[in-house]
Write an enzyme that holds these catalytic residues in place. Structure first.
Site, PDB file in Angstrom:
ATOM      1  N   ASP A 167       0.834  -1.199   0.000  1.00  0.00           N
ATOM      2  CA  ASP A 167       0.000   0.000   0.000  1.00  0.00           C
ATOM      3  C   ASP A 167       0.867   1.246   0.000  1.00  0.00           C
ATOM      4  OD1 ASP A 167      -2.160  -1.675   0.087  1.00  0.00           O
ATOM      5  OD2 ASP A 167      -2.392  -1.568   2.250  1.00  0.00           O
ATOM      6  N   GLN A 203      -1.452  -3.045  13.617  1.00  0.00           N
ATOM      7  CA  GLN A 203      -2.877  -2.794  13.479  1.00  0.00           C
ATOM      8  C   GLN A 203      -3.630  -4.079  13.167  1.00  0.00           C
ATOM      9  OE1 GLN A 203      -2.990   0.189  10.346  1.00  0.00           O
ATOM     10  NE2 GLN A 203      -3.277  -1.340   8.756  1.00  0.00           N
ATOM     11  N   ASP A 256     -12.046   8.058   8.004  1.00  0.00           N
ATOM     12  CA  ASP A 256     -11.237   7.785   9.187  1.00  0.00           C
ATOM     13  C   ASP A 256     -12.097   7.907  10.435  1.00  0.00           C
ATOM     14  OD1 ASP A 256      -8.996   7.598   7.536  1.00  0.00           O
ATOM     15  OD2 ASP A 256      -8.407   9.692   7.870  1.00  0.00           O
ATOM     16  N   GLU A 302      -6.564   9.543  15.267  1.00  0.00           N
ATOM     17  CA  GLU A 302      -7.127   8.607  14.293  1.00  0.00           C
ATOM     18  C   GLU A 302      -6.948   7.178  14.797  1.00  0.00           C
ATOM     19  OE1 GLU A 302      -5.714   6.666  10.165  1.00  0.00           O
ATOM     20  OE2 GLU A 302      -5.713   8.878  10.144  1.00  0.00           O
ATOM     21  N   SER A 325      -8.467   3.831   9.638  1.00  0.00           N
ATOM     22  CA  SER A 325      -8.666   4.290   8.274  1.00  0.00           C
ATOM     23  C   SER A 325      -9.317   3.137   7.527  1.00  0.00           C
ATOM     24  CB  SER A 325      -7.326   4.655   7.630  1.00  0.00           C
ATOM     25  OG  SER A 325      -7.483   4.946   6.260  1.00  0.00           O
TER      26      SER A 325
END
Length: 327
Positions: A50, A117, A228, A241, A244
């Site tokens: 990504d 994450q 987000d 945040e 996402s």
């Protein structure tokens, strides 16, 4: 600055385990997800890594077999390919505990070179590619946050309850209209201070001003159907945040967004070829920051208190002066 740790280092470690176990249990049930093992790196030429905002350099290295590999930034494209490869059905999905290196991060209380994450993805129908469906999934994830916070506070009642009952939905254009004189990050802080928790939609889409609220790669999220999850963190006086996410690009939105970013050459990569040929399922997915969530729920003021990473000398000295215990 006067900062008092509410939990010792050992209590923090136990609390991190509680948060991760509680959240994983909640989200895999709520979203019908199965845990899978993710890659730490992918072949550079595959197009699977990504690009985030499009400017970050991946950690790249050569392998003995003559292959160039890159450490992942996140798994948005890889997950979509995995859903097809592993034979998942409609409304079935996967999640993974992803570890990444983001070498170009600007270090700070919320940013580290190391990223951990929950990366998740599930198959949807073409007719689900709309804002109503997106909002329903956001609400499900937010309920998982609330469930996790509730379980944590039962064990550690000295921690503060922070999550409001509901999350508000706001577009990046609404923020620009309301706060035209502020920077994007200042707008986020104002909005989350007012509402507590916000899902900020259409990240990456150009605003009326001609600017973007924030960068977003053109080949995974549909900029019309993404966003987000932001919360306000009083301890730092800023928006934080936590996630996402978004409905992923279709063939048409992929080509439109690649054209806008002058990146049509990516259509030569295997992943993009498969997507342009309608060979991949329609999906929704995202990443949820593990250290970010732990930091927020545990009343920490630096991400280094909940993860072990590498810090520059200035950061180390500042944390020592302010009683911040870096792991």
């Amino acid at each position: 600055m006067s900062y008092e740790n509410k939990l010792s280092v050992f209590e923090t470690q136990r609390a991190i385990k509680l948060i991760k176990n509680a959240f994983e249990d909640a989200i895999f049930k709520k979203l019908n997800l199965v845990r899978i093992s993710p890659p730490l790196f992918v072949e550079t030429s595959s197009g699977l890594n990504d690009d985030l905002n499009g400017s970050e350099r991946p950690v790249t290295f050569d392998l003995k077999a003559g292959i160039e590999a890159s450490v992942v930034h996140s798994l948005a494209k890889w997950k979509r390919l995995a859903l097809k490869k592993y034979g998942f059905g409609v409304y079935e999905g996967l999640y993974a505990n992803m570890n990444a290196i983001r070498r170009d991060e600007d270090l700070g209380p919320l940013h580290s070179y190391y990223v951990d994450q929950w990366d998740w993805e599930k198959i949807i129908k073409e007719e689900d590619r709309n804002m109503v469906f997106l909002k329903s999934i956001v609400k499900d994830i937010y309920e998982c946050f609330k469930t996790t916070e509730m379980q944590l506070l039962k064990v550690y009642p000295n921690l503060s309850k922070k999550l409001p009952d509901e999350i508000k939905f706001v577009s990046t254009q609404q923020l620009e209209d309301e706060y035209p004189g502020l920077s994007p990050k200042e707008r986020e802080s104002k909005c989350t201070e007012k509402n507590g928790a916000v899902f900020l939609t259409q990240v990456g889409k150009k605003l009326k001003s001609g600017e973007m609220h924030d960068g977003r790669a053109p080949d995974y999220d549909d900029w019309e159907l993404n966003g987000d999850i932001l919360v306000h963190y009083d301890a730092l006086g800023t928006a934080l945040e936590l996630s996402s996410m978004g409905i992923r690009v279709s063939k048409d939105s992929l080509i439109k967004q690649l054209t806008e970013r002058d990146a049509l050459d990516r259509l030569d990569m295997p992943f993009h070829k498969a997507l342009a040929a309608n060979e991949l399922p329609y999906t929704i997915g995202g990443g949820i920051g593990q250290s970010r969530l732990c930091m927020y729920l545990l009343d920490k003021i630096h991400i280094g208190e909940v993860q072990a990473s590498v810090w520059d000398q200035k950061t180390i000295e500042e944390c020592e002066r302010n009683n911040i215990k870096l792991l």
